[in-house]
Design a protein around this motif. Sequence first.
Motif, PDB file in Angstrom:
ATOM      1  N   GLU A 139       0.777  -1.254  -0.037  1.00 51.87           N
ATOM      2  CA  GLU A 139       0.082   0.052   0.042  1.00 51.87           C
ATOM      3  C   GLU A 139       1.008   1.293  -0.036  1.00 51.87           C
ATOM      4  N   CYS A 140       1.188   1.800  -1.158  1.00 52.48           N
ATOM      5  CA  CYS A 140       1.979   2.884  -1.304  1.00 52.48           C
ATOM      6  C   CYS A 140       1.410   3.761  -2.441  1.00 52.48           C
ATOM      7  N   PRO A 141       1.045   4.801  -1.823  1.00 48.59           N
ATOM      8  CA  PRO A 141       1.163   5.663  -0.799  1.00 48.59           C
ATOM      9  C   PRO A 141      -0.040   5.319   0.330  1.00 48.59           C
ATOM     10  N   ARG A 142       0.251   5.249   1.360  1.00 51.06           N
ATOM     11  CA  ARG A 142      -0.925   5.166   2.543  1.00 51.06           C
ATOM     12  C   ARG A 142      -1.940   6.229   2.453  1.00 51.06           C
ATOM     13  N   ARG A 143      -1.335   7.482   2.417  1.00 47.39           N
ATOM     14  CA  ARG A 143      -1.989   8.762   2.197  1.00 47.39           C
ATOM     15  C   ARG A 143      -1.389   9.998   1.732  1.00 47.39           C
ATOM     16  N   ALA A 144      -1.782  10.646   0.753  1.00 48.67           N
ATOM     17  CA  ALA A 144      -1.076  11.722   0.253  1.00 48.67           C
ATOM     18  C   ALA A 144      -1.821  12.985   0.158  1.00 48.67           C
ATOM     19  N   TRP A 145      -1.330  14.266   0.179  1.00 42.70           N
ATOM     20  CA  TRP A 145      -2.317  15.472   0.302  1.00 42.70           C
ATOM     21  C   TRP A 145      -1.597  16.541  -0.433  1.00 42.70           C
ATOM     22  N   LEU A 146      -2.214  17.643  -0.870  1.00 47.18           N
ATOM     23  CA  LEU A 146      -1.836  18.719  -1.759  1.00 47.18           C
ATOM     24  C   LEU A 146      -2.799  19.773  -1.319  1.00 47.18           C
ATOM     25  N   VAL A 147      -2.210  20.923  -0.502  1.00 46.95           N
ATOM     26  CA  VAL A 147      -2.853  22.016  -0.036  1.00 46.95           C
ATOM     27  C   VAL A 147      -2.193  23.397  -0.538  1.00 46.95           C
ATOM     28  N   SER A 148      -3.138  24.155  -1.092  1.00 55.94           N
ATOM     29  CA  SER A 148      -2.386  25.357  -1.445  1.00 55.94           C
ATOM     30  C   SER A 148      -3.228  26.461  -0.941  1.00 55.94           C
ATOM     31  N   LYS A 149      -2.635  27.588  -0.910  1.00 51.51           N
ATOM     32  CA  LYS A 149      -3.230  28.921  -0.141  1.00 51.51           C
ATOM     33  C   LYS A 149      -3.190  30.095  -1.406  1.00 51.51           C
ATOM     34  N   MET A 150      -4.117  30.700  -1.802  1.00 47.13           N
ATOM     35  CA  MET A 150      -4.130  31.912  -2.748  1.00 47.13           C
ATOM     36  C   MET A 150      -4.898  32.835  -2.011  1.00 47.13           C
ATOM     37  N   GLY A 151      -4.228  33.866  -1.658  1.00 43.36           N
ATOM     38  CA  GLY A 151      -4.672  34.896  -0.744  1.00 43.36           C
ATOM     39  C   GLY A 151      -5.451  34.411   0.355  1.00 43.36           C
ATOM     40  N   ARG A 152      -6.948  34.675   0.143  1.00 46.50           N
ATOM     41  CA  ARG A 152      -7.788  34.323   1.312  1.00 46.50           C
ATOM     42  C   ARG A 152      -8.344  32.742   1.205  1.00 46.50           C
ATOM     43  N   LEU A 153      -8.030  32.136   0.047  1.00 52.78           N
ATOM     44  CA  LEU A 153      -8.516  30.991  -0.218  1.00 52.78           C
ATOM     45  C   LEU A 153      -7.663  29.965  -0.229  1.00 52.78           C
ATOM     46  N   THR A 154      -8.128  28.891   0.276  1.00 59.77           N
ATOM     47  CA  THR A 154      -7.301  27.706   0.696  1.00 59.77           C
ATOM     48  C   THR A 154      -8.087  26.373   0.078  1.00 59.77           C
ATOM     49  N   ALA A 155      -7.447  25.689  -0.796  1.00 61.40           N
ATOM     50  CA  ALA A 155      -8.035  24.452  -1.603  1.00 61.40           C
ATOM     51  C   ALA A 155      -7.021  23.264  -1.225  1.00 61.40           C
ATOM     52  N   GLY A 156      -7.594  22.028  -1.075  1.00 60.42           N
ATOM     53  CA  GLY A 156      -7.130  21.028  -1.008  1.00 60.42           C
ATOM     54  C   GLY A 156      -7.198  19.552  -1.166  1.00 60.42           C
ATOM     55  N   VAL A 157      -6.666  18.523  -1.649  1.00 60.56           N
ATOM     56  CA  VAL A 157      -7.192  17.330  -1.976  1.00 60.56           C
ATOM     57  C   VAL A 157      -6.367  16.129  -1.303  1.00 60.56           C
ATOM     58  N   GLN A 158      -6.926  15.041  -0.848  1.00 63.95           N
ATOM     59  CA  GLN A 158      -6.264  14.171  -0.201  1.00 63.95           C
ATOM     60  C   GLN A 158      -6.789  12.605  -0.548  1.00 63.95           C
ATOM     61  N   TYR A 159      -5.789  11.904  -0.708  1.00 57.78           N
ATOM     62  CA  TYR A 159      -5.932  10.627  -1.154  1.00 57.78           C
ATOM     63  C   TYR A 159      -5.856   9.620  -0.019  1.00 57.78           C
ATOM     64  N   GLU A 160      -6.632   8.666   0.061  1.00 56.95           N
ATOM     65  CA  GLU A 160      -6.507   7.456   0.948  1.00 56.95           C
ATOM     66  C   GLU A 160      -7.044   6.136   0.456  1.00 56.95           C
ATOM     67  N   PRO A 161      -6.287   5.314   0.043  1.00 58.26           N
ATOM     68  CA  PRO A 161      -6.667   4.211  -0.699  1.00 58.26           C
ATOM     69  C   PRO A 161      -7.260   2.930   0.215  1.00 58.26           C
ATOM     70  N   GLU A 162      -8.472   3.476   0.833  1.00 59.57           N
ATOM     71  CA  GLU A 162      -9.209   2.511   1.651  1.00 59.57           C
ATOM     72  C   GLU A 162     -10.264   1.355   0.840  1.00 59.57           C
ATOM     73  N   TYR A 163     -10.681   1.913  -0.636  1.00 65.45           N
ATOM     74  CA  TYR A 163     -11.510   1.140  -1.092  1.00 65.45           C
ATOM     75  C   TYR A 163     -10.964   0.791  -2.429  1.00 65.45           C
ATOM     76  N   GLY A 164     -11.406  -0.550  -2.735  1.00 65.71           N
ATOM     77  CA  GLY A 164     -10.715  -1.228  -4.333  1.00 65.71           C
ATOM     78  C   GLY A 164      -9.946  -2.352  -3.704  1.00 65.71           C
ATOM     79  N   SER A 165      -9.682  -3.149  -4.838  1.00 61.59           N
ATOM     80  CA  SER A 165      -8.851  -4.532  -4.350  1.00 61.59           C
ATOM     81  C   SER A 165      -7.484  -4.249  -5.242  1.00 61.59           C
ATOM     82  N   LYS A 166      -7.307  -3.592  -6.149  1.00 63.20           N
ATOM     83  CA  LYS A 166      -6.168  -3.259  -7.004  1.00 63.20           C
ATOM     84  C   LYS A 166      -5.700  -1.985  -7.116  1.00 63.20           C
ATOM     85  N   GLU A 167      -4.286  -1.660  -7.182  1.00 62.65           N
ATOM     86  CA  GLU A 167      -3.926  -0.450  -7.316  1.00 62.65           C
ATOM     87  C   GLU A 167      -4.548   0.566  -8.273  1.00 62.65           C
TER      88      GLU A 167
END
Length: 432
Positions: A179-207
């Motif tokens: 299981e690689c990666p177990r968790r991955a994230w990306l967060v960016s801040k632009m002025g007063r706005l902050t946006a992010g995404v996160q990946y956690e492979p908990e569902y599914g049988s194959k990569e």
Amino acid sequence: MGNLMNKEPPPPMVLVPPLFDFPPLAARTRMLESSYDLLFGKLALKCLFDDYFEQARHFSTMIMLKPIDDPHVDLVATVSGPLDHKPEESIVGNAFFRWQSDVDDPHTFMDLFVSNTDPTLQMRACAYYPKYGFGAFGIFPMLLKKRITSEDFGVMGLRYGSTNLSIGATAMPFSMKDECPRRAWLVSKMGRLTAGVQYEPEYGSKEGQKYRNLKNWSCAIGYGVGSSSPLSPSFNFGLELSKSSQFIASFYQHVVVQRRVKNPLEENEVVGITNYIDFGFELQTRVDDTKSSNDVPESSYVPQVPDSTFQVAASWQANKNFLLKGKVGPLSSSIALAFKSWWKPSFTFSISATRDHVVGETGYGFGIRVENLRQASYQRADPNFVMLTPNKEHLAEGIVWKVGKRPMLQSDITAGNFDGIPKELRPLGKIL
């Protein structure tokens, strides 16, 4: 004699007390966590919804101490359990022994965790280099009764952080499963706005299927005004789609107000005091229609949550000694009162009442904390909060107290100048 008779009275002063718990203890270990799980007002909301709200008919004690001779190390120990003896419940005790490289920088540290429950012994370590923005961390359970989940074999991670970007990933190199990666994230801040995404492979049988499965992805966007210093008002609003199945909307607001003081125990020149008022709201609702057995993660049990729920909370710190909190939800409502004495070490006693709307019963909980980790002192400052030294008495000249109006707070902290205030009252840092 003439000089004594013509001596001008001292100008009025405003008391500025420190927050009860700033910075929050969770901020000391934030480099071990995904930035996605801490931003968007999540850390502030967690403190607002959880702190001092003890479980009904339970007690908790916490001791947070560090030696005077070596401030690089400290100990945090907790004991909690039911007030009445229940065979199915036992008293839980655990402790953290922590070593920190820099007294003023909590990002490089190592700690040992011991407990009478699993994990019995665990080590955590983090090394962060602010000059380059890179860091590495690891969590290693050393003594366990059973190693069931993949995390029981240890987790390691890499991260990069700057003022506007946070990216990182974790892996489990000692796990039997690939299981690689177990968790991955990306967060960016632009002025007063902050946006992010996160990946956690908990569902599914194959990569390949895991990457394409939207239930393994979460995304959020937030809008924030103000800083993370308690001396400055702030506002955060966030929207999150968690694992493509749950929609979460939340907001958190920290308000700094000043009120009159008519206290016979204070000097005559003390005319006002600063209060802190916090509001929080969180709405969670499911957006998927089907719930099948294939949606359950392979290695963990996910408890069923209601299709829709919400909670509202507010707190008011009247002075350096008293804090009143309350929260309301569809299943239960709670109110908490905390008293803190700023001795060395400080002592905090809290009592909370929880009303279960389903059962129709009210239970009480108690908490005791002893601490000398955070040394915030009682301040006297001018209305602009321009603090020169941690314990100098500042004069609040020119403050105008009018009925029905509160003075506007404009200061150097609006421009991000926190160098002159105590470190306990500064923002958490310039790392996103």
